[in-house]
Design a protein around this motif. Structure first.
Motif, mmCIF file in Angstrom:
data_model
loop_
_atom_site.group_PDB
_atom_site.id
_atom_site.type_symbol
_atom_site.label_atom_id
_atom_site.label_comp_id
_atom_site.label_asym_id
_atom_site.label_seq_id
_atom_site.Cartn_x
_atom_site.Cartn_y
_atom_site.Cartn_z
ATOM 1 N N ARG A 1 0.926 -1.125 -0.063
ATOM 2 C CA ARG A 1 0.073 0.091 -0.042
ATOM 3 C C ARG A 1 0.747 1.212 0.045
ATOM 4 N NH1 ARG A 1 -1.545 -1.872 5.109
ATOM 5 N NH2 ARG A 1 -3.705 -1.876 4.525
ATOM 6 N N LYS B 1 1.927 4.860 1.423
ATOM 7 C CA LYS B 1 1.526 5.747 2.544
ATOM 8 C C LYS B 1 2.076 7.275 2.189
ATOM 9 C CE LYS B 1 0.047 4.251 5.834
ATOM 10 N NZ LYS B 1 -1.086 4.235 6.644
ATOM 11 N N ASN C 1 1.295 -4.608 2.551
ATOM 12 C CA ASN C 1 -0.029 -4.821 2.676
ATOM 13 C C ASN C 1 -0.367 -6.198 3.146
ATOM 14 O OD1 ASN C 1 -3.058 -4.336 2.568
ATOM 15 N ND2 ASN C 1 -3.012 -3.254 0.683
ATOM 16 N N ARG D 1 -7.625 4.948 -5.610
ATOM 17 C CA ARG D 1 -7.870 5.787 -4.511
ATOM 18 C C ARG D 1 -7.068 5.213 -3.283
ATOM 19 N NH1 ARG D 1 -12.200 5.090 -7.817
ATOM 20 N NH2 ARG D 1 -13.145 6.983 -8.586
ATOM 21 N N LYS E 1 -6.844 5.182 -0.086
ATOM 22 C CA LYS E 1 -7.467 4.759 1.215
ATOM 23 C C LYS E 1 -8.542 4.031 0.937
ATOM 24 C CE LYS E 1 -5.725 8.813 3.650
ATOM 25 N NZ LYS E 1 -6.242 9.971 4.714
ATOM 26 N N GLN E 2 -9.116 3.384 -0.444
ATOM 27 C CA GLN E 2 -10.186 2.599 -0.590
ATOM 28 C C GLN E 2 -9.436 1.239 -1.057
ATOM 29 O OE1 GLN E 2 -12.971 4.177 -3.432
ATOM 30 N NE2 GLN E 2 -13.099 6.068 -2.206
ATOM 31 N N GLY F 1 -6.316 -0.435 0.319
ATOM 32 C CA GLY F 1 -5.047 0.134 -0.038
ATOM 33 C C GLY F 1 -4.450 -0.507 -1.346
#
Length: 433
Positions: free
Chosen positions: A63, A65, A76, A95, A97-98, A101
């Protein structure tokens, strides 16, 4: 920089830094590869294949950050990613944060298996190794005997550190050459579709016919198709009768692994810019093809590419840039990209080449497909990939008009090359012939 041995985090490579700064709802740094199989897809077997394959590719199991100064990747460990039924509008913007991740997606529809990858994770060269391995594991889940080999990694072995290296940083060792900001090119834009509508038109053509026509002109298939696209966009601009016509230029990504040995599965590409200036006069197609051929042979060389990638890396590692907060850095990088990465180009054409698999897999795959996500403006990008004797040439974008793809495929037909066309557009009468 390679992944930390404790799995804590690792830096983004030079290309990933740019893609992460640019990502927003109006731009999709996502691309898709699809394999159309001989038989209907078994989604449960595909999910098992994803579950077995992902641990072998830690660079995809990440993911993104946001730090104070840069984005970074971390492993992740969320459940998934999960195989989903396909959607009508592919390559949706990522996206962060969707979807827990995840930066890689898996879809199926009837006989089609698709992956979508956020470009910060990997370029097409790395993603195709991932996809080829996934398809091999999927076929094994169905009971077929598929060997490992070139382009198919052993999912039972530990990941190799070399696969996670930042190859840009490794080869940034010569006198840097910063790419100059070229003149604004004709943008080949038009009417934007409602958000989010990605129009996709695919043409399927026989490779042997393309090869024969390209050989007759003394050029490669990539050079031939690049010339065809340049000619079509030149004609698009000419129909507008501008008082001062602009240059027509394409961004052509180059896989650097052929010049700089690396096993990286991350990004390792640069782009070149063949450009035709109509103010110099009219060009025949043969002249455009000859220009593209000699331009690419002149500029795709180890010395020039290494100097360019060194310049890009040195810019990223500039001490002043290191201390600028990310909330300031991102808009500046986005503006720089519009000036240096969008304005000088009329579009993008990428051709990762032939998708090759072991003989044991050949009969299970009918064809390959590729799609590039939406551009920063309403225009189409072009991508192609071949499997066996079939090349898929895809135009994708948020543009209502169909001039570019229509005239491109009409040109191929006039050249004596048969084209079969498929599209997700709802109004078929808008299309080609």
């Amino acid at each position: 920089m390679g992944k930390q041995t404790d799995g804590a985090w690792y830096k983004l490579d030079n290309a990933a830094v740019l893609y992460s700064a640019l990502q927003r709802e109006e731009y999709s740094a996502i691309y898709r590869f699809s394999a159309v199989m001989t038989d209907l897809v078994d989604p449960k077997a595909l999910q098992r294949a994803v579950d077995r394959t992902m641990p072998r590719f830690p660079g995809f199991r990440v993911r993104i950050k946001r730090g104070a100064f840069w984005y970074y990747f971390e492993p992740n460990d969320a459940p998934g990613p999960f195989v989903k039924e396909d959607i009508s509008n592919p390559c949706q913007p990522v996206r962060f944060k969707q979807d827990d991740g995840w930066l890689v997606r898996f879809y199926y529809y009837q006989r089609r298996i698709s992956i979508e990858v956020f470009h910060a994770v990997s370029d097409g060269g790395g993603a195709l190794i991932f996809f080829r391995t996934l398809l091999a594991v999927y076929l094994r889940e169905l009971g077929h005997t598929i060997p490992n080999g070139p382009g198919i990694l052993d999912v039972d072995e530990a990941p190799r550190r070399e696969e996670l290296e930042d190859a840009y940083a490794r080869y940034a060792t010569v006198r840097p050459l910063r790419a100059k900001v070229d003149k604004k090119a004709y943008q080949n834009a038009g009417t934007a579709e409602p958000f989010y509508t990605l129009n996709v038109t695919m043409g399927f053509v026989p490779v042997d016919a393309l090869k024969a026509r390209a050989k007759a002109l003394g050029v490669s298939i990539t050079e031939y198709l690049t010339a065809a696209l340049l000619q079509v966009i030149l004609q698009n601009q000419a129909r507008e009768r501008p008082a001062r016509p602009k240059p027509v230029a394409l961004a052509i990504p180059i896989n650097l692994r052929g010049w700089f040995p690396s096993q990286t599965l991350r990004n390792f590409i640069l782009t070149v810019r063949p450009c035709i200036d109509p103010k110099l006069g009219e060009y025949t197609f043969e002249e455009i093809a000859s220009y593209v051929h000699h331009y690419l042979r002149l500029h795709i060389n180890r010395q020039e590419m290494q100097a360019l990638l060194t310049g890009n890396v040195r810019f990223q590692t500039n001490p002043l840039l290191q201390i600028i907060p990310i909330w300031i850095k991102n808009p500046v990088m986005a503006l720089s990209y519009r000036l240096a990465g969008c304005r000088p180009y009329s579009g993008t054409y990428t051709n990762p080449g032939a998708f090759r698999v072991p003989p044991e897999m050949e009969g299970h795959i009918q064809r390959m497909e590729v799609i590039l996500g939406q551009a920063t403006s309403p225009r189409v990008h072009c991508a192609s990939i071949s499997y066996g004797n079939t090349m898929c040439i895809t135009f994708a974008g948020t543009l209502k008009e169909t001039d570019t793809e229509r005239e491109f495929f009409r040109f191929l037909v006039r050249e004596g090359i048969h084209v079969k066309v498929e599209s997700n557009r709802t109004v078929r009468s808008e299309l080609l012939f």
